[in-house]
Design an enzyme around this catalytic site. Structure first.
Site, short mmCIF file in Angstrom:
data_model
loop_
_atom_site.label_atom_id
_atom_site.label_comp_id
_atom_site.label_asym_id
_atom_site.label_seq_id
_atom_site.Cartn_x
_atom_site.Cartn_y
_atom_site.Cartn_z
N TYR A 137 7.30 -7.44 12.70
CA TYR A 137 7.82 -6.18 13.23
C TYR A 137 7.38 -4.91 12.52
CZ TYR A 137 11.27 -2.57 14.41
OH TYR A 137 11.86 -1.41 14.79
N CYS B 20 -10.91 12.25 -5.02
CA CYS B 20 -12.25 12.72 -4.66
C CYS B 20 -12.96 13.25 -5.91
CB CYS B 20 -12.13 13.83 -3.62
SG CYS B 20 -13.72 14.54 -3.15
N GLY C 38 8.77 5.12 7.57
CA GLY C 38 9.80 5.98 6.98
C GLY C 38 9.78 7.33 7.63
N ASN D 124 7.19 1.95 -2.86
CA ASN D 124 7.77 1.24 -1.71
C ASN D 124 8.28 -0.10 -2.20
OD1 ASN D 124 6.30 -0.60 1.04
ND2 ASN D 124 8.37 0.10 0.83
N GLY D 125 9.58 -0.29 -2.15
CA GLY D 125 10.10 -1.58 -2.59
C GLY D 125 11.48 -1.46 -3.18
#
Ligand code: SF4
Length: 506
Positions: free
Chosen positions: A273, A25, A47, A125-126
């Protein structure tokens, strides 16, 4: 059987391991912490083990707070008031593999890195299959690691590259070229900038949004568009595979491509999914893709050609994962869609039931057939996938006990025959019912064998071609768990045994 495995009987699905969310911001009098909370709540399905945030008031320091537990528990009102800043990132983590130590605080993200030269926080993520190669090289150069995660390897790599240049896009470009993996990563710098990076094959989703008013401009980055919707912002677009997007508190969003991939490898399981149905990934509505999967299943189903069967046939989803596909199937088949299984939402996944008899009752406590709905019916049971087959077998037995004439299983994902090495918590090939049966009975007979093992009257899966058509992404999907052909060079080198030892990634 371990307690962990007994849990998996209750929720026998692969698990996405993480979610990322970031806000920037331009108004330093505004705190983004409550927006981080809302975004992370919307991404809780990716998660549930731990959550954390890093925030900074531009000109100040990065503060990180992270704990085990759900977002609503960890980020309570007191913490939301205490952690204040106009720029911030957050992370939800899921971790089931490895020993207890992988659940320790060290493994919770965001990963806050600080040394004499540089400070930043990253959420990831990975998975990076070549992380040990990079780690060994850096250890040879004198870097000391405190965890065994690829998150720390990425952080240390970034810190090493930053010794040669202060230009963040340049640092991140160089890092991306060395990381052979599947990742969506966001990074908060001590200057108050957020960088979002998606790997060149685009395995994991990542998107950006904005909220502009007369008083302030806010920019968002999220694993899924449902999080951008949840804060009331406008979805702008997906981060492209191989792109670095800079969310600046001073300027608008701007970006550059690191590597333009000819072909992508977007995870097909996101559509089947993982992702929330109200998300849009790479221009495709997840809900509509699931609906088309159901339509495709019905279009080619020979059982629907039998008018005698159809007289008593009903379409029943396995809640919640089979719902959208069941709606599509029922519509195409012109059969009634009926909620024939009642799900108890209060049986949570920490439910531990050792012993075969107790596990059976555990499934019954979670899913109970509605006798008045299924009694005397030819049930067409729709689910998104079969992993180990244990839960499907128990559900079929319950429906039959409730008086169904037959249970005919239709699965919107093709048979899952191989493990995933791209950051999804997956069983080994031997644990996958389709992987094991394919190996033992060959491609002509393995579906029949699965059908007999789970006790279904008939069993049909979506074909890989129909799945591709239903998702409709032309640049390419990762289908490695369906085909055994992996899109990453470093994965080809790694054996399943090695992976089962080192699969503590997020
Ligand atoms: S192997 Fe399967 S679960 Fe893993 S990234 Fe590829 S499609 Fe997704």
């Amino acid at each position: 059987m371990s307690q962990k495995n007994s849990n998996k009987l209750i929720i026998d699905k692969p698990k996405e391991k993480c979610a990322v969310f970031g806000v920037s911001c331009n108004d330093i009098g505004f705190s983004v912490t409550r927006l981080l909370y809302k975004g992370l709540i919307a991404l809780q399905h990716r998660g549930q083990e731990s959550t954390g945030i890093s925030v900074l008031k531009t000109g100040g320091n990065i503060y990180t707070y992270k704990r085990k537990g759900l977002v609503s528990k960890v980020l309570n009102n007191e913490k939301l008031s205490q952690y204040w800043g106009n720029v911030g990132i957050g992370h939800n983590r899921y971790a089931t593999t490895g020993s207890e130590k992988y659940s320790s605080k060290n493994y919770i993200q965001p990963y806050h890195f600080k040394n004499n030269e540089i400070e930043f926080s990253l959420a990831f993520n990975g998975t990076i299959p070549n992380y040990d190669e990079i780690k060994i090289n850096m250890e040879d150069m004198g870097r000391i690691f405190v965890t065994n995660t690829d998150t720390e390897v990425i952080a240390q790599l970034i810190a090493s590259i930053a010794l040669g240049t202060e230009d963040w896009p340049e640092i991140l470009k160089m890092a991306s070229k060395l990381l052979d993996g599947s990742y969506s990563l966001i990074l908060l710098t001590s200057e108050g900038d957020i960088y979002a990076i998606r790997d060149p094959l685009g395995f994991k989703p990542l998107c950006i949004g904005e909220m502009k008013s007369d008083n302030r401009n806010l920019y968002f980055v999220a694993s899924e568009s449902c999080a951008i919707d949840s804060v009331g912002a406008t979805f702008l677009r997906d981060v492209k595979p191989g792109e670095i997007v800079h969310l600046s508190h001073q300027k608008d969003i701007h970006s550059e491509l690191v590597l333009k991939a000819e072909k992508t490898a977007i995870c097909q399981f996101e559509f089947v999914y993982f992702a929330r149905p109200d998300s849009i990934i790479d221009g495709v509505s997840v809900a509509e893709a699931r609906l088309r999967m159901g339509v495709n299943l019905a279009k080619k189903d020979p059982i629907l050609l039998d008018p005698e069967f159809k007289k008593d046939a009903i379409v029943v989803p396995v809640p919640d994962s089979g719902r959208s596909a069941a709606v599509g199937y029922a519509k195409e088949a012109k059969l009634p869609y009926v909620e024939g299984l009642m799900k108890n939402r209060y049986v949570w996944r920490t439910f531990i039931m050792p012993g075969q008899q107790k596990r059976k009752s555990a499934v019954k406590e979670k899913l109970n057939p509605i006798k008045s709905v299924v009694d005397g019916k030819e049930v067409i049971l729709i689910d998104d996938s079969i992993v180990r087959g244990t839960t499907t077998k128990q559900i079929i037995a319950l429906i039959k006990d409730a008086g169904a004439k037959s249970v005919n299983v239709r699965i919107s994902c093709p048979p899952v025959v191989s493990a995933c090495y791209m950051g999804i918590d997956f069983p080994t090939r031997e644990e996958l019912i389709a992987g094991r049966c394919l190996k033992e009975y060959g491609s002509q007979n393995f579906i029949d064998q699965i059908k007999n093992t789970i006790g279904a009257d008939t069993l049909r899966y979506q074909t890989v071609e129909d799945l591709k058509e239903a998702i409709g992404i032309e640049t390419g999907l990762c289908k490695a768990c369906l085909t055994g052909r992996y899109p990453l060079k470093s994965v080809e080198k790694i054996t399943e045994l090695e992976r089962s030892i080192t699969s503590n990634r997020c």
